[in-house]
Design a protein around this motif. Structure first.
Motif, PDB file in Angstrom:
ATOM      1  N   THR A  10     115.607  92.797 -68.527  1.00 32.06           N
ATOM      2  CA  THR A  10     114.166  92.576 -68.691  1.00 32.06           C
ATOM      3  C   THR A  10     113.747  91.211 -68.170  1.00 32.06           C
ATOM      4  N   ALA A  11     114.545  90.186 -68.433  1.00 27.46           N
ATOM      5  CA  ALA A  11     114.174  88.814 -68.073  1.00 27.46           C
ATOM      6  C   ALA A  11     114.373  88.492 -66.601  1.00 27.46           C
ATOM      7  N   SER A  12     115.211  89.242 -65.904  1.00 23.63           N
ATOM      8  CA  SER A  12     115.567  88.869 -64.530  1.00 23.63           C
ATOM      9  C   SER A  12     114.525  89.307 -63.513  1.00 23.63           C
ATOM     10  N   SER A  13     114.401  88.506 -62.446  1.00 34.12           N
ATOM     11  CA  SER A  13     113.528  88.883 -61.332  1.00 34.12           C
ATOM     12  C   SER A  13     114.302  89.698 -60.307  1.00 34.12           C
ATOM     13  N   SER A  14     115.586  89.383 -60.145  1.00 33.15           N
ATOM     14  CA  SER A  14     116.486  90.131 -59.274  1.00 33.15           C
ATOM     15  C   SER A  14     117.843  90.211 -59.945  1.00 33.15           C
ATOM     16  N   ILE A  15     118.554  91.307 -59.685  1.00 33.00           N
ATOM     17  CA  ILE A  15     119.921  91.467 -60.187  1.00 33.00           C
ATOM     18  C   ILE A  15     120.781  91.741 -58.965  1.00 33.00           C
ATOM     19  N   ILE A  16     121.471  90.710 -58.508  1.00 33.17           N
ATOM     20  CA  ILE A  16     122.122  90.723 -57.203  1.00 33.17           C
ATOM     21  C   ILE A  16     123.624  90.920 -57.336  1.00 33.17           C
ATOM     22  N   ALA A  17     124.140  91.916 -56.644  1.00 34.11           N
ATOM     23  CA  ALA A  17     125.592  92.063 -56.476  1.00 34.11           C
ATOM     24  C   ALA A  17     125.894  91.629 -55.048  1.00 34.11           C
ATOM     25  N   GLY A  18     126.939  90.824 -54.879  1.00 33.53           N
ATOM     26  CA  GLY A  18     127.278  90.391 -53.528  1.00 33.53           C
ATOM     27  C   GLY A  18     128.352  89.339 -53.505  1.00 33.53           C
ATOM     28  N   GLU A  19     128.559  88.774 -52.319  1.00 35.11           N
ATOM     29  CA  GLU A  19     129.583  87.753 -52.106  1.00 35.11           C
ATOM     30  C   GLU A  19     128.933  86.392 -51.948  1.00 35.11           C
ATOM     31  N   VAL A  20     129.470  85.399 -52.647  1.00 35.66           N
ATOM     32  CA  VAL A  20     128.996  84.026 -52.490  1.00 35.66           C
ATOM     33  C   VAL A  20     129.510  83.497 -51.151  1.00 35.66           C
ATOM     34  N   LEU A  21     128.585  83.183 -50.259  1.00 37.82           N
ATOM     35  CA  LEU A  21     128.947  82.702 -48.927  1.00 37.82           C
ATOM     36  C   LEU A  21     129.196  81.207 -48.898  1.00 37.82           C
ATOM     37  N   SER A  22     128.367  80.442 -49.614  1.00 39.40           N
ATOM     38  CA  SER A  22     128.531  78.991 -49.609  1.00 39.40           C
ATOM     39  C   SER A  22     127.962  78.394 -50.885  1.00 39.40           C
ATOM     40  N   VAL A  23     128.536  77.241 -51.241  1.00 40.17           N
ATOM     41  CA  VAL A  23     128.066  76.460 -52.393  1.00 40.17           C
ATOM     42  C   VAL A  23     128.073  75.001 -51.959  1.00 40.17           C
ATOM     43  N   THR A  24     126.895  74.381 -51.938  1.00 40.80           N
ATOM     44  CA  THR A  24     126.770  72.979 -51.549  1.00 40.80           C
ATOM     45  C   THR A  24     125.919  72.269 -52.604  1.00 40.80           C
ATOM     46  N   ASP A  25     125.831  70.960 -52.496  1.00 36.08           N
ATOM     47  CA  ASP A  25     124.963  70.238 -53.421  1.00 36.08           C
ATOM     48  C   ASP A  25     124.275  69.091 -52.706  1.00 36.08           C
ATOM     49  N   GLY A  26     123.325  68.467 -53.384  1.00 37.60           N
ATOM     50  CA  GLY A  26     122.583  67.358 -52.790  1.00 37.60           C
ATOM     51  C   GLY A  26     121.424  66.959 -53.676  1.00 37.60           C
ATOM     52  N   PHE A  27     120.462  66.246 -53.059  1.00 36.41           N
ATOM     53  CA  PHE A  27     119.261  65.812 -53.758  1.00 36.41           C
ATOM     54  C   PHE A  27     118.055  66.353 -53.007  1.00 36.41           C
ATOM     55  N   ASP A  28     117.074  66.877 -53.734  1.00 40.75           N
ATOM     56  CA  ASP A  28     115.890  67.422 -53.065  1.00 40.75           C
ATOM     57  C   ASP A  28     114.873  66.313 -52.804  1.00 40.75           C
ATOM     58  N   GLY A  29     113.709  66.683 -52.282  1.00 40.23           N
ATOM     59  CA  GLY A  29     112.670  65.722 -51.926  1.00 40.23           C
ATOM     60  C   GLY A  29     112.129  64.940 -53.108  1.00 40.23           C
ATOM     61  N   ARG A  30     112.359  65.455 -54.320  1.00 43.07           N
ATOM     62  CA  ARG A  30     111.920  64.745 -55.528  1.00 43.07           C
ATOM     63  C   ARG A  30     113.085  63.982 -56.167  1.00 43.07           C
ATOM     64  N   ASN A  31     114.175  63.861 -55.397  1.00 40.31           N
ATOM     65  CA  ASN A  31     115.379  63.134 -55.823  1.00 40.31           C
ATOM     66  C   ASN A  31     116.072  63.790 -57.016  1.00 40.31           C
ATOM     67  N   ARG A  32     115.919  65.102 -57.153  1.00 34.34           N
ATOM     68  CA  ARG A  32     116.607  65.831 -58.217  1.00 34.34           C
ATOM     69  C   ARG A  32     117.928  66.377 -57.679  1.00 34.34           C
ATOM     70  N   PRO A  33     119.009  66.272 -58.465  1.00 36.33           N
ATOM     71  CA  PRO A  33     120.295  66.816 -58.019  1.00 36.33           C
ATOM     72  C   PRO A  33     120.283  68.338 -58.104  1.00 36.33           C
ATOM     73  N   TYR A  34     120.885  68.983 -57.122  1.00 34.74           N
ATOM     74  CA  TYR A  34     120.932  70.451 -57.141  1.00 34.74           C
ATOM     75  C   TYR A  34     122.269  70.953 -56.612  1.00 34.74           C
TER      76      TYR A  34
END
Length: 198
Positions: free
Chosen positions: A39-63
Motif C-alpha cells: 500500500t505504501a510503495s510507489s513502485s515495487i521493483i524486482a531487478g539487478e543492482v547495476l551500480s552503487v555510488t555516493d556523493g554530495f548533492d547541490g544542497r551539500n547533503r550526503p547520498y
C-alpha cells in the motif's frame, strides 16, 4: 528576565528534540507487513543492482545513489529492461574531505544496504520532495534474492503478520507459515495479488 527567557528557550529545544526522537525511532522500528508495504510503495521493483555510488548533492547533503535494471515493477509504472535510479540519505562509508577532516555522514543504521550485482525486490517510497527517498520501512522494504528465495535484512520477521481481507490461495497460506526466506515466484505472485486488490 533574560535568564528566564534563556531557560525557556533551552527547555523548548529539549522538548522539541524529545518530540522528534520517538518519531524517528518509530519510523525506524515500526514493523510493517507485506500488505502495508504494498500500500505504501510507489513502485515495487524486482531487478539487478547495476551500480552503487555516493556523493554530495547541490544542497551539500550526503547520498547513496543506487541504479537498478528493472525486470518487473509489480505496480506497472516501470518497463521491463528500464533503468531506475534513486538516492537515499547518507554516504556508503566515511569520506576524507582532503583538509584533514573526515565526513562521517553514512546512511543511518536501519537503512537498506546496497551492493552492485545483487538481485533485489525493492518496495520504494514515493519521492516526497527534495530528491531523496528510501525503501518502505527502511531495511524491511529491501529483499535480497538468493537461490530463488527472497528475504529482507530482518529475515522476513513479521512480514505476513495480521494480513487482513486478503483472498489467499493454499500456496500463499503455505508461504506465509514460513518465517524465513520464501520462493521468489510465490512471493511476487502474492505481491501482484495484493496490488490488484487495491
Amino acid at each position: 528576565m533574560r535568564a528566564w527567557s534563556s531557560r525557556l528557550l533551552a527547555l523548548a529545544a529539549i522538548g522539541a528534540s524529545i518530540a522528534v526522537t520517538p518519531t524517528a525511532m518509530a519510523q525506524k522500528h515500526l514493523p510493517q507487513n507485506l500488505q502495508q508495504m504494498v500500500t505504501a510503495s510507489s513502485s515495487i521493483i524486482a531487478g539487478e543492482v547495476l551500480s552503487v555510488t555516493d556523493g554530495f548533492d547541490g544542497r551539500n547533503r550526503p547520498y547513496t545513489e543506487v541504479t537498478i535494471r528493472v525486470s518487473m515493477d509489480a505496480k506497472g509504472k516501470l518497463e521491463q529492461g528500464s533503468v531506475y535510479t534513486f538516492r537515499q540519505f547518507g554516504l556508503l562509508k566515511p569520506r576524507s574531505m582532503g583538509n584533514g577532516k573526515v565526513y562521517l555522514g553514512v546512511s543511518p543504521e536501519g537503512f537498506a544496504k546496497w551492493h552492485a550485482g545483487e538481485q533485489v525486490v525493492a518496495f520504494m517510497n514515493p519521492d516526497f520532495g527534495g530528491g531523496l527517498r528510501s525503501t518502505v520501512g527502511l531495511e524491511q522494504g529491501k529483499f535480497n534474492v538468493t537461490n530463488g528465495k527472497v528475504a529482507n535484512d530482518l529475515g522476513n520477521s513479521g512480514l505476513f503478520d495480521n494480513m487482513n481481507n486478503v483472498d489467499l490461495a493454499d500456496e500463499d497460506r503455505n508461504m506465509m507459515t514460513n518465517p524465513t526466506a520464501v520462493e521468489l515466484s510465490s512471493f511476487m505472485g502474492l505481491v501482484v495479488k495484493l496490488v490488484e486488490a487495491k
